[in-house]
Design a protein around this motif. Structure first.
Motif, PDB file in Angstrom:
ATOM      1  N   TRP A 136       0.921  -1.198   0.080  1.00 42.33           N
ATOM      2  CA  TRP A 136       0.197   0.075   0.077  1.00 42.33           C
ATOM      3  C   TRP A 136       0.787   1.111   0.001  1.00 42.33           C
ATOM      4  O   TRP A 136       0.577   2.265  -0.830  1.00 42.33           O
ATOM      5  N   GLN A 137       1.793   1.185   0.891  1.00 46.93           N
ATOM      6  CA  GLN A 137       2.860   2.431   0.885  1.00 46.93           C
ATOM      7  C   GLN A 137       3.728   2.512  -0.483  1.00 46.93           C
ATOM      8  O   GLN A 137       3.976   3.664  -0.892  1.00 46.93           O
ATOM      9  N   THR A 138       3.994   1.369  -1.002  1.00 51.15           N
ATOM     10  CA  THR A 138       5.114   1.241  -1.859  1.00 51.15           C
ATOM     11  C   THR A 138       4.248   1.995  -3.315  1.00 51.15           C
ATOM     12  O   THR A 138       4.837   2.651  -4.152  1.00 51.15           O
ATOM     13  N   LEU A 139       3.056   1.840  -3.374  1.00 57.62           N
ATOM     14  CA  LEU A 139       2.069   2.286  -4.507  1.00 57.62           C
ATOM     15  C   LEU A 139       1.595   3.601  -4.380  1.00 57.62           C
ATOM     16  O   LEU A 139       0.810   4.138  -5.042  1.00 57.62           O
ATOM     17  N   ALA A 140       2.078   4.381  -3.183  1.00 54.35           N
ATOM     18  CA  ALA A 140       1.627   5.425  -2.796  1.00 54.35           C
ATOM     19  C   ALA A 140       0.081   5.607  -2.770  1.00 54.35           C
ATOM     20  O   ALA A 140      -0.595   6.599  -3.235  1.00 54.35           O
ATOM     21  N   MET A 141      -0.388   4.554  -2.088  1.00 57.23           N
ATOM     22  CA  MET A 141      -2.162   4.408  -2.030  1.00 57.23           C
ATOM     23  C   MET A 141      -2.608   5.413  -1.007  1.00 57.23           C
ATOM     24  O   MET A 141      -1.806   5.429   0.067  1.00 57.23           O
ATOM     25  N   LYS A 142      -3.714   5.993  -1.010  1.00 57.75           N
ATOM     26  CA  LYS A 142      -4.194   6.980  -0.068  1.00 57.75           C
ATOM     27  C   LYS A 142      -5.112   6.010   0.821  1.00 57.75           C
ATOM     28  O   LYS A 142      -5.491   5.125   0.617  1.00 57.75           O
ATOM     29  N   ARG A 143      -5.399   6.828   2.009  1.00 56.56           N
ATOM     30  CA  ARG A 143      -6.306   6.286   3.036  1.00 56.56           C
ATOM     31  C   ARG A 143      -7.562   5.944   2.938  1.00 56.56           C
ATOM     32  O   ARG A 143      -8.203   4.837   3.069  1.00 56.56           O
ATOM     33  N   THR A 144      -8.055   6.694   1.686  1.00 55.26           N
ATOM     34  CA  THR A 144      -9.486   6.724   1.232  1.00 55.26           C
ATOM     35  C   THR A 144      -9.472   5.791   0.024  1.00 55.26           C
ATOM     36  O   THR A 144     -10.483   5.506  -0.573  1.00 55.26           O
ATOM     37  N   ASP A 145      -8.395   5.137  -0.608  1.00 52.16           N
ATOM     38  CA  ASP A 145      -8.509   4.040  -1.650  1.00 52.16           C
ATOM     39  C   ASP A 145      -9.106   2.737  -0.981  1.00 52.16           C
ATOM     40  O   ASP A 145      -9.370   2.761   0.057  1.00 52.16           O
ATOM     41  N   ILE A 146      -9.199   1.779  -1.931  1.00 46.31           N
ATOM     42  CA  ILE A 146     -10.107   0.573  -1.557  1.00 46.31           C
ATOM     43  C   ILE A 146      -9.303  -0.602  -1.445  1.00 46.31           C
ATOM     44  O   ILE A 146      -8.436  -0.805  -2.240  1.00 46.31           O
ATOM     45  N   LEU A 147      -9.362  -1.313  -0.476  1.00 44.70           N
ATOM     46  CA  LEU A 147      -8.509  -2.698  -0.147  1.00 44.70           C
ATOM     47  C   LEU A 147      -9.637  -3.515  -0.309  1.00 44.70           C
ATOM     48  O   LEU A 147     -10.677  -3.785   0.379  1.00 44.70           O
ATOM     49  N   CYS A 148      -9.410  -4.619  -1.157  1.00 47.37           N
ATOM     50  CA  CYS A 148     -10.316  -5.629  -1.522  1.00 47.37           C
ATOM     51  C   CYS A 148      -9.761  -6.973  -0.884  1.00 47.37           C
ATOM     52  O   CYS A 148      -8.670  -7.466  -1.545  1.00 47.37           O
ATOM     53  N   LEU A 149     -10.416  -7.728  -0.030  1.00 46.56           N
ATOM     54  CA  LEU A 149      -9.936  -9.094   0.335  1.00 46.56           C
ATOM     55  C   LEU A 149     -10.597 -10.118  -0.189  1.00 46.56           C
ATOM     56  O   LEU A 149     -11.938 -10.164  -0.199  1.00 46.56           O
ATOM     57  N   SER A 150     -10.194 -11.296  -0.518  1.00 41.63           N
ATOM     58  CA  SER A 150     -10.887 -12.506  -0.997  1.00 41.63           C
ATOM     59  C   SER A 150     -10.189 -13.639  -0.663  1.00 41.63           C
ATOM     60  O   SER A 150      -8.745 -13.559  -0.253  1.00 41.63           O
ATOM     61  N   GLY A 151     -10.767 -14.808  -0.693  1.00 46.53           N
ATOM     62  CA  GLY A 151     -10.163 -16.003  -0.584  1.00 46.53           C
ATOM     63  C   GLY A 151     -10.462 -16.693   0.930  1.00 46.53           C
ATOM     64  O   GLY A 151     -11.567 -16.240   1.744  1.00 46.53           O
ATOM     65  N   ASN A 152      -9.755 -17.574   1.402  1.00 45.84           N
ATOM     66  CA  ASN A 152      -9.785 -18.231   2.620  1.00 45.84           C
ATOM     67  C   ASN A 152      -8.972 -17.582   3.674  1.00 45.84           C
ATOM     68  O   ASN A 152      -7.832 -17.596   3.725  1.00 45.84           O
ATOM     69  N   ILE A 153      -9.583 -16.695   4.495  1.00 44.99           N
ATOM     70  CA  ILE A 153      -8.550 -15.472   5.201  1.00 44.99           C
ATOM     71  C   ILE A 153      -8.791 -16.032   6.770  1.00 44.99           C
ATOM     72  O   ILE A 153      -9.878 -16.024   7.239  1.00 44.99           O
ATOM     73  N   SER A 154      -7.722 -16.164   7.300  1.00 41.53           N
ATOM     74  CA  SER A 154      -7.505 -16.938   8.492  1.00 41.53           C
ATOM     75  C   SER A 154      -7.511 -15.520   9.525  1.00 41.53           C
ATOM     76  O   SER A 154      -6.596 -14.595   9.254  1.00 41.53           O
ATOM     77  N   GLY A 155      -8.255 -15.391  10.448  1.00 42.32           N
ATOM     78  CA  GLY A 155      -7.819 -14.237  11.448  1.00 42.32           C
ATOM     79  C   GLY A 155      -8.514 -13.279  10.723  1.00 42.32           C
ATOM     80  O   GLY A 155      -7.850 -12.112  10.852  1.00 42.32           O
TER      81      GLY A 155
END
Length: 258
Positions: free
Chosen positions: A220-239
């Protein structure tokens, strides 16, 4: 009929249409045994699971006692695999090469430089036209041998290829940048797109939520993304709850996508 074999670091799964009930699909899973090679695991799975052993009668082979023999010739039914096509979906590191820079003569060398621990594997390619790239990926030679001697019409596809296409389609729309994370088999694949082209794509081993959060925030930091950008999670997520809580300190918009 088509058989789909999905091979990851922890499981081998078989999927095929149900031969009795139209529209239904049969599914079997084999859990990898640690300490033995993936090809040996596959041989064991082929003997233990019902789906890959499905046969169909093809022809009758006569048992002859000679043309003038007094015995009546009988016939023995011969069988072959039920499947005309076998698709092997394999979880393996990808090297994405822009179509305009793709050179088949250099693929194996490029892949060996980026994945030095897989030099003994065979490097295959899979074009992803929707993204304008060709994916280079490795397949174990012994694994290919087992599959080729067992089935006909074997085709290969890297597991992440259709996932990338789906994420790319979901990346369109709105003014916010989107970062996609696909969790599976104790690993996280992180990718980002811009105008339908791959901006970032990499894989990380992550068994715990803090590890996953570290890798996601680093990208996220490497791509200089902003706090208001969107993070999309998918798959089998533990915790998942712990992960979202940790990421929520730095990212405002977190979504679970399919």
């Amino acid at each position: 009929m088509k058989l789909t074999i999905r091979i990851t670091r922890t499981t081998i799964t078989f999927t095929a249409p149900n031969t009795v009930i139209e529209g239904q699909t049969d599914y079997e899973q084999y859990n990898m045994k640690t300490g033995i090679a993936v090809a040996a695991n596959l041989r064991q799975a082929l003997t233990e699971c019902r789906l890959p052993q499905a046969k169909r009668p093809t022809h009758l082979t006569p048992l002859s006692g000679g043309a003038n023999a007094d015995v009546v010739s009988t016939a023995v039914p011969q069988s072959e695999s039920l499947y005309d096509e076998v698709l092997v979906v394999i979880d393996t590191p990808l090297l994405l090469i822009p179509q305009e820079e793709f050179d088949v003569q250099n693929v194996a060398l490029l892949y060996a430089h980026t994945n030095s621990n897989m030099r003994q594997d065979e490097v295959l390619t899979y074009p992803i036209a929707q993204l304008g790239v060709v994916a280079a990926y490795a397949v174990n030679r012994d694994l290919r041998f087992v599959l080729s001697e067992t089935f006909r019409g074997v085709q290969y596809m890297p597991l992440l290829a259709p996932v990338l296409v789906q994420f790319s389609q979901q990346s369109w729309g709105g003014f916010q940048e989107k970062l996609f994370c696909y969790f599976h088999d104790k690993r996280i694949d992180i990718c980002a797109f811009r105008k339908g082209r791959v901006r970032f794509c990499n894989s990380f081993d992550a068994t715990l939520a803090p590890d996953a959060a570290y890798y996601i925030l680093n990208v996220w930091q490497t791509l200089a993304m902003k706090r208001t950008d969107i993070l999309c999670l998918s798959g089998n997520i533990s915790g998942l709850e712990q992960l979202v809580k940790e990421l929520g300190r730095f990212i405002k918009n977190i979504k679970h996508v399919h």
